[in-house]
Design a protein around this motif. Structure first.
Motif, PDB file in Angstrom:
ATOM      1  N   VAL A   1      26.808  50.528  41.402  1.00 48.82           N
ATOM      2  CA  VAL A   1      27.354  49.247  41.874  1.00 48.82           C
ATOM      3  C   VAL A   1      28.842  49.110  41.515  1.00 48.82           C
ATOM      4  O   VAL A   1      29.654  48.710  42.371  1.00 48.82           O
ATOM      5  CB  VAL A   1      26.539  48.066  41.316  1.00 48.82           C
ATOM      6  N   PRO A   2      29.266  49.418  40.268  1.00 43.33           N
ATOM      7  CA  PRO A   2      30.695  49.308  39.942  1.00 43.33           C
ATOM      8  C   PRO A   2      31.572  50.192  40.826  1.00 43.33           C
ATOM      9  O   PRO A   2      32.655  49.771  41.246  1.00 43.33           O
ATOM     10  CB  PRO A   2      30.759  49.761  38.478  1.00 43.33           C
ATOM     11  N   ASN A   3      31.108  51.405  41.123  1.00 43.48           N
ATOM     12  CA  ASN A   3      31.888  52.290  41.990  1.00 43.48           C
ATOM     13  C   ASN A   3      31.974  51.740  43.409  1.00 43.48           C
ATOM     14  O   ASN A   3      33.017  51.846  44.066  1.00 43.48           O
ATOM     15  CB  ASN A   3      31.289  53.691  42.000  1.00 43.48           C
ATOM     16  N   LEU A   4      30.882  51.133  43.886  1.00 40.51           N
ATOM     17  CA  LEU A   4      30.892  50.510  45.210  1.00 40.51           C
ATOM     18  C   LEU A   4      31.901  49.367  45.245  1.00 40.51           C
ATOM     19  O   LEU A   4      32.655  49.214  46.217  1.00 40.51           O
ATOM     20  CB  LEU A   4      29.494  49.997  45.563  1.00 40.51           C
ATOM     21  N   ILE A   5      31.920  48.572  44.184  1.00 43.38           N
ATOM     22  CA  ILE A   5      32.882  47.458  44.105  1.00 43.38           C
ATOM     23  C   ILE A   5      34.308  47.985  44.132  1.00 43.38           C
ATOM     24  O   ILE A   5      35.183  47.440  44.823  1.00 43.38           O
ATOM     25  CB  ILE A   5      32.625  46.621  42.836  1.00 43.38           C
ATOM     26  N   SER A   6      34.570  49.066  43.387  1.00 43.50           N
ATOM     27  CA  SER A   6      35.914  49.655  43.369  1.00 43.50           C
ATOM     28  C   SER A   6      36.314  50.156  44.750  1.00 43.50           C
ATOM     29  O   SER A   6      37.460  49.974  45.182  1.00 43.50           O
ATOM     30  CB  SER A   6      35.975  50.810  42.354  1.00 43.50           C
ATOM     31  N   VAL A   7      35.378  50.782  45.462  1.00 43.33           N
ATOM     32  CA  VAL A   7      35.662  51.273  46.817  1.00 43.33           C
ATOM     33  C   VAL A   7      35.958  50.101  47.760  1.00 43.33           C
ATOM     34  O   VAL A   7      36.892  50.167  48.575  1.00 43.33           O
ATOM     35  CB  VAL A   7      34.473  52.103  47.351  1.00 43.33           C
ATOM     36  N   LEU A   8      35.197  49.020  47.635  1.00 40.00           N
ATOM     37  CA  LEU A   8      35.437  47.838  48.464  1.00 40.00           C
ATOM     38  C   LEU A   8      36.794  47.220  48.156  1.00 40.00           C
ATOM     39  O   LEU A   8      37.484  46.720  49.067  1.00 40.00           O
ATOM     40  CB  LEU A   8      34.323  46.811  48.251  1.00 40.00           C
TER      41      LEU A   8
ATOM     42  N   ILE B   1      39.266  49.298  49.985  1.00 35.87           N
ATOM     43  CA  ILE B   1      39.195  49.022  51.423  1.00 35.87           C
ATOM     44  C   ILE B   1      39.896  47.702  51.771  1.00 35.87           C
ATOM     45  O   ILE B   1      40.484  47.561  52.850  1.00 35.87           O
ATOM     46  CB  ILE B   1      37.725  48.992  51.884  1.00 35.87           C
ATOM     47  N   SER B   2      39.851  46.732  50.855  1.00 34.42           N
ATOM     48  CA  SER B   2      40.453  45.421  51.131  1.00 34.42           C
ATOM     49  C   SER B   2      41.977  45.448  51.094  1.00 34.42           C
ATOM     50  O   SER B   2      42.630  44.555  51.657  1.00 34.42           O
ATOM     51  CB  SER B   2      39.948  44.393  50.112  1.00 34.42           C
ATOM     52  N   ILE B   3      42.556  46.460  50.456  1.00 31.11           N
ATOM     53  CA  ILE B   3      44.007  46.490  50.244  1.00 31.11           C
ATOM     54  C   ILE B   3      44.806  46.506  51.548  1.00 31.11           C
ATOM     55  O   ILE B   3      45.792  45.755  51.677  1.00 31.11           O
ATOM     56  CB  ILE B   3      44.391  47.676  49.333  1.00 31.11           C
ATOM     57  N   PRO B   4      44.443  47.316  52.552  1.00 35.99           N
ATOM     58  CA  PRO B   4      45.204  47.253  53.811  1.00 35.99           C
ATOM     59  C   PRO B   4      45.182  45.874  54.464  1.00 35.99           C
ATOM     60  O   PRO B   4      46.188  45.433  55.043  1.00 35.99           O
ATOM     61  CB  PRO B   4      44.504  48.299  54.695  1.00 35.99           C
TER      62      PRO B   4
ATOM     63  N   SER C   1      39.466  40.102  45.035  1.00 35.36           N
ATOM     64  CA  SER C   1      39.679  41.440  44.493  1.00 35.36           C
ATOM     65  C   SER C   1      39.823  41.405  42.971  1.00 35.36           C
ATOM     66  O   SER C   1      39.243  42.234  42.257  1.00 35.36           O
ATOM     67  CB  SER C   1      40.923  42.075  45.125  1.00 35.36           C
ATOM     68  N   SER C   2      40.571  40.424  42.474  1.00 35.05           N
ATOM     69  CA  SER C   2      40.777  40.305  41.026  1.00 35.05           C
ATOM     70  C   SER C   2      39.475  39.976  40.311  1.00 35.05           C
ATOM     71  O   SER C   2      39.185  40.512  39.236  1.00 35.05           O
ATOM     72  CB  SER C   2      41.820  39.225  40.733  1.00 35.05           C
ATOM     73  N   ALA C   3      38.679  39.097  40.908  1.00 38.39           N
ATOM     74  CA  ALA C   3      37.395  38.735  40.310  1.00 38.39           C
ATOM     75  C   ALA C   3      36.456  39.939  40.270  1.00 38.39           C
ATOM     76  O   ALA C   3      35.754  40.179  39.282  1.00 38.39           O
ATOM     77  CB  ALA C   3      36.752  37.595  41.088  1.00 38.39           C
ATOM     78  N   SER C   4      36.449  40.728  41.341  1.00 38.47           N
ATOM     79  CA  SER C   4      35.581  41.903  41.391  1.00 38.47           C
ATOM     80  C   SER C   4      36.029  42.971  40.404  1.00 38.47           C
ATOM     81  O   SER C   4      35.215  43.752  39.901  1.00 38.47           O
ATOM     82  CB  SER C   4      35.562  42.481  42.811  1.00 38.47           C
TER      83      SER C   4
ATOM     84  N   ILE D   1      43.156  53.560  40.329  1.00 39.46           N
ATOM     85  CA  ILE D   1      43.688  53.832  41.666  1.00 39.46           C
ATOM     86  C   ILE D   1      43.749  52.549  42.485  1.00 39.46           C
ATOM     87  O   ILE D   1      44.738  52.284  43.181  1.00 39.46           O
ATOM     88  CB  ILE D   1      42.827  54.895  42.387  1.00 39.46           C
ATOM     89  N   ALA D   2      42.692  51.744  42.398  1.00 38.90           N
ATOM     90  CA  ALA D   2      42.659  50.475  43.118  1.00 38.90           C
ATOM     91  C   ALA D   2      43.799  49.563  42.653  1.00 38.90           C
ATOM     92  O   ALA D   2      44.469  48.919  43.479  1.00 38.90           O
ATOM     93  CB  ALA D   2      41.315  49.783  42.914  1.00 38.90           C
ATOM     94  N   ASP D   3      44.028  49.505  41.344  1.00 38.75           N
ATOM     95  CA  ASP D   3      45.114  48.671  40.811  1.00 38.75           C
ATOM     96  C   ASP D   3      46.472  49.146  41.321  1.00 38.75           C
ATOM     97  O   ASP D   3      47.309  48.354  41.753  1.00 38.75           O
ATOM     98  CB  ASP D   3      45.102  48.688  39.284  1.00 38.75           C
TER      99      ASP D   3
END
Length: 205
Positions: free
Chosen positions: A21-28, A31-34, A55-58, A82-84
Motif C-alpha cells: 500500500v505505501p508503494n502504491l501511494i508513492s506511485v500515485l 502520477i499526480s505531479i504532472p 499529495s502532502s497528506a498521503s 523521488i516523489a519529493d
C-alpha cells in the motif's frame, strides 16, 4: 559481496517487497505531479493547491502505514524521495513557465538534483542504498515546499497582502535552494567517504 553487507546499508526494517500500500501511494503521488504542474502553469491555483494538499497528506500516510503494518521496503525508500524531488522540480518548472519566478531558480535546483541522481546511481554500483536524510536536506526541502505553496497562494490576488506574500515566499525559496545545495554538499562528502572505504577494502588501499 555478502547479502548481510548489502542489507546493512539499508534500514534494518526494509525488505525486498514491491506490491504494498505505501508503494502504491508513492506511485500515485508521482502520477499526480504532472497534473499539479499543468494546473500551476495555467494559473489554476485552487485546484493545484488541493492536489498538493492531498499529495502532502498521503506522504505522511504512507510512512505511517509502512511502519504500522511492517511494509517498509527498499523500493519504497527510493520512491518516496523521488516523489519529493519530482514535486519540487516540476512545481518550480511550472512556476517558471507561468512567469511567477525567474528561470535561474529552476536551473539551480535542476543541477543539484541531477548531481544527486548521478551520485545515487554511482553508489548503487557498490550495493549502497539511499543515504540517510540529513536535517539540512529536510529543512531545505521544507523551505522549498513552503515557498512553492506561498507563491501559488500569492498568485490568487493583486493586493498588497499578496504582493508581500510573494516577496516572502520568494525569499524562502532562495534560502531553501541554498540549504538544498548545502545538503547536496553534505551528501557528496558522505558518498565520497563510502566510496573511498569501498575502494580501499577492494584494493587494500
Amino acid at each position: 559481496m555478502t547479502n548481510q553487507k548489502v542489507n546493512a546499508r539499508y534500514s534494518p526494517e526494509a525488505r525486498d517487497i514491491y506490491f504494498t500500500v505505501p508503494n502504491l501511494i508513492s506511485v500515485l503521488r508521482i502520477i499526480s505531479i504532472p497534473f499539479i504542474s499543468v494546473l500551476i502553469s495555467k494559473h489554476e491555483m485552487i485546484a493545484a493547491l488541493a492536489l498538493i494538499a492531498i499529495s502532502s497528506a498521503s506522504d505522511g500516510l504512507d510512512g505511517i502505514i509502512a511502519r504500522r503494518f511492517n511494509q517498509v521496503s527498499k523500493i519504497g525508500q527510493i520512491l518516496d524521495p523521488i516523489a519529493d524531488r519530482l514535486l519540487i522540480f516540476c512545481s518550480i518548472l511550472a512556476l517558471s513557465v507561468a512567469g511567477i519566478i525567474p528561470w535561474w531558480m529552476l536551473i539551480i535546483v535542476g543541477l543539484r538534483d541531477l548531481w544527486m541522481a548521478i551520485q545515487v546511481l554511482w553508489l548503487a554500483q557498490y550495493g549502497y542504498g539511499p543515504l540517510p536524510v540529513h536535517f539540512v536536506g529536510k529543512a531545505g526541502t521544507a523551505l522549498l515546499m513552503i515557498s512553492i505553496v506561498g507563491l501559488i497562494f500569492a498568485d490568487l490576488g493583486t493586493s498588497t497582502f499578496f504582493h508581500l506574500l510573494y516577496i516572502a515566499a520568494l525569499a524562502a525559496g532562495i534560502w531553501g535552494i541554498a540549504m538544498y545545495w548545502l545538503a547536496g554538499y553534505i551528501y557528496t562528502k558522505q558518498g565520497v567517504g563510502l566510496l573511498r572505504k569501498e575502494l580501499g577494502e577492494k584494493y587494500g588501499a
